[in-house]
Design a protein around this motif. Structure first.
Motif, PDB file in Angstrom:
ATOM      1  N   LYS A   1       0.984  -1.089   0.002  1.00  0.00           N
ATOM      2  CA  LYS A   1       0.076   0.005   0.000  1.00  0.00           C
ATOM      3  C   LYS A   1       0.853   1.071  -0.041  1.00  0.00           C
ATOM      4  N   GLU A   2       0.274   2.380   0.019  1.00  0.00           N
ATOM      5  CA  GLU A   2       0.831   3.657   0.071  1.00  0.00           C
ATOM      6  C   GLU A   2       1.717   3.747   1.378  1.00  0.00           C
ATOM      7  N   LEU A   3       3.015   4.132   1.304  1.00  0.00           N
ATOM      8  CA  LEU A   3       3.677   3.971   2.575  1.00  0.00           C
ATOM      9  C   LEU A   3       3.556   5.080   3.688  1.00  0.00           C
ATOM     10  N   PRO A   4       3.400   4.853   4.779  1.00  0.00           N
ATOM     11  CA  PRO A   4       3.122   5.636   5.965  1.00  0.00           C
ATOM     12  C   PRO A   4       4.511   6.577   6.146  1.00  0.00           C
ATOM     13  N   LEU A   5       5.717   5.821   5.908  1.00  0.00           N
ATOM     14  CA  LEU A   5       7.042   6.315   5.932  1.00  0.00           C
ATOM     15  C   LEU A   5       7.783   5.919   5.091  1.00  0.00           C
TER      16      LEU A   5
END
Length: 616
Positions: free
Chosen positions: A108-112
């Protein structure tokens, strides 16, 4: 060929050119250079550049991948052009042309971001720790930790220590911190505890006849967090030996730790001489029982120079019993600007300020002020020799106590032109902590602290007892299980004069090791606890297992424990211990990733016979 890889992402070099290979790893980053897609493929071992052009059957699938997707590629190893060689990585002379790709795990889109040096809030890093741990620095820290533990084990085995594992579920035993309690299902209303340390068990091992024990032990303490301490659990090198004195323990652990710091210290020098400093002297000289000896500054008592002086604050203070004035020398700190900075530091620490004196070459301005003449006239007098030049003391304290006392202070502290001294007063226990922190700041800001060194010191002769100033009650100040120096005879005198065979090892301002020669004689143990107000029945109730064992031929024994997390923190040059722990708690003792602590299920509470009382 293996299902996932024929090589790691650090294996390939020019000797593999032309080989058909299979690699698996994470997409570190994707670059599009004129329609040719380049992927830096990363695994635990390293990085390999792979590429794909529109002629490849895999191109459409390669176009879809994004950062941190986990993929497998099949391809052919090719040599890079000479001007494209990347000498920074082992695989920099080659690249792999992709023939086939399989997505093993999309992201998924990375949080960091894993790539780069971006800083993220600690909450984000701990919540997504599995991503944070993919970062290069974190990988290095955790590999360092593993290697340090492995090296410690080998070194202990080489010294003929046997590794044993002691219980994790045990009885509650007050050892200076709060226990984590574990309710018993089979014994409703009763509780086990997680061990704060293997303290009693390792002593019982010595009674059992095992001569040298160690383990890499998990310890559990319900403590308030600090940058250098975990709030829930930590690991230590725990060891114990029979038939030893204090020096034997020192001689055992010193080569182990020296070797570890030489092996993993990144080339920093490691002190070979470890001085033994009494707890009393450490508090006086350094304001701390874990001094940073890379800083050469030693504090001194200068009370005699202020007694009856014109500086009323210190003079009146010294009329009270048990007070002192201490000086912190500051070589090269002799400027008003630096003195003002340290004064501001003291105010941030909750003090009204910190007195100071600094020494400088006599100036025309100061001569003019002293004689009440114009500056030009003062310049002429200095030039002609009519007024003697040289050194002068400056600052409010110097004016108040006069030149004679100021000069005596300078000589005592061994200071000269360009130097300064700072002063704190009161009852030592009230200001020693601030004085110690001020010493550290002075050493750091003036460049006196040698940052390229590991400096060790044994702190010894800890007092066993202390008196509460309000109640007058005598209680233990440090480890109650330490053998008092002088044995039973020492306990017959003033309790506040009793010292224990207890010791800590300090390194660069951190406590790395704590230990003691144990009190293995029941009659001495009962007397030691009696002085602190604990009757024989209470001692037997709290420590019955150990007290009973000591009545069956207990040998003299002693040992220590070294903090693994803190050792690795120093070696990794990290200021926060959470940087060297795989899955740490946050400052509020919460595991944000696993959502702990959490609410128990009602049926769990029923099985345990427990009910949670809501907090207002």
């Amino acid at each position: 060929m293996h299902a996932y890889r024929s090589h790691t992402c650090a294996d390939l070099d020019k000797s593999n050119v032309g080989d058909k290979v299979r690699l698996s790893g994470w997409v570190h980053r994707v670059r599009d250079h004129g329609g040719i897609l380049f992927i830096d493929l990363r695994d635990h071992y390293g990085m390999t550049q792979v590429l794909c052009d529109p002629d490849s059957a895999a191109f459409a699938d390669v176009e879809k991948v994004r950062s941190e997707w986990c993929i497998r590629i099949d391809g052919e190893v090719k040599a890079r052009a000479d001007d494209l060689v990347n000498s920074k990585i082992p695989t920099g002379e080659i690249e792999v042309f992709v023939r086939e790709i399989e997505v093993l795990g999309a992201s998924k889109e990375l949080p960091l971001q894993v790539f780069g040096d971006q800083e993220y809030p600690e909450e984000t890093r701990l919540r997504y720790r599995y991503l944070d741990l993919r970062r290069e620095k974190m990988q290095e820290n955790m590999v360092l930790r593993s290697d340090v533990v492995s090296s410690i084990r080998r070194r202990m085995w080489d010294r003929e220590f046997k590794e044993f594992q002691t219980p994790i579920i045990t009885a509650s035993s007050p050892e200076g911190a709060r226990d984590f309690l574990v309710p018993s299902r089979l014994h409703p209303g009763k509780f086990y505890a997680l061990p704060q340390a293997p303290q009693q068990f390792k002593q019982l091992l010595m009674v059992s006849g095992f001569d040298k024990y160690f383990q890499i032990a998990p310890c559990f303490r319900d403590e308030d967090p600090r940058a250098d301490r975990s709030p829930t659990d930590f690991y230590q090198l725990d060891l114990e030996m029979s038939f030893v004195e204090q020096q034997d323990v020192f001689d055992t652990i010193q080569p182990v730790l020296t070797g570890i710091f030489e092996e993993f210290g990144g080339g920093k020098s490691v002190d070979q001489e470890w001085p033994q400093i009494s707890y009393k002297d450490a508090a006086l000289w350094y304001g701390s029982d874990k001094p940073d000896l890379r800083n050469p500054i030693k504090m001194q008592v200068v009370s005699e120079h202020f007694a009856g002086s014109g500086f009323a604050i210190f003079a009146k203070l010294l009329e009270q019993e048990g007070t002192q004035i201490r000086a912190i020398p500051a070589p090269t700190g002799g400027s008003r600007k630096f003195c003002d900075r340290m004064n501001a530091f003291a105010q941030k620490e909750g003090l009204p300020g910190m007195g100071y004196i600094f020494w400088r070459e006599k100036t025309a301005d100061s001569v003019a002020q002293e004689l009440g003449i114009p500056v030009k006239e003062a310049q002429a007098k200095l030039k002609s020799g009519e007024v003697e030049g040289g050194m002068e003391a400056a600052g409010p304290l110097a004016k108040n106590i006069g030149p004679e006392r100021t000069e005596a202070i300078r000589q005592q502290l061994g200071l000269s032109v360009g130097d300064a001294a700072f002063f704190l007063g009161g009852k030592p226990k009230a200001f020693e902590g601030v004085a110690g922190r001020a010493r550290n700041v002075i050493g750091s800001e003036l460049g006196l602290t040698d940052e390229n060194r590991f400096a060790f010191a044994w702190i010894v002769d800890f007092p066993i007892y202390e008196k509460d100033e309000e109640s007058g009650k005598i209680d233990f100040e440090h480890n109650p299980f330490s053998m008092p120096q002088g044995g039973m005879d020492a306990l017959m005198g003033d309790p506040l004069e009793v010292l224990g065979y207890q010791y800590d090892l300090a390194c660069n301002g951190y406590e790395l090791v704590s230990g003691a020669i144990r009190n293995h004689k029941p009659e001495i143990m009962f007397k030691a606890f009696e002085i602190a107000g604990y009757g024989k029945d209470e001692v037997e109730k709290r420590f019955g297992g150990m007290v009973n064992a000591f009545q069956y031929g207990a040998p003299p024994h002693g040992g220590c424990a070294a903090g693994i997390d803190r050792i690795v923190m120093l070696l990794a040059e990290e200021a926060n211990i959470r940087e060297v722990i795989l899955f740490p708690m946050n400052q509020r003792a919460e595991d944000l990733m696993m959502n702990a602590p959490n609410d128990p299920m009602p049926d769990q509470l029923m099985e345990l016979g427990l009910r949670v009382i809501p907090q207002d």
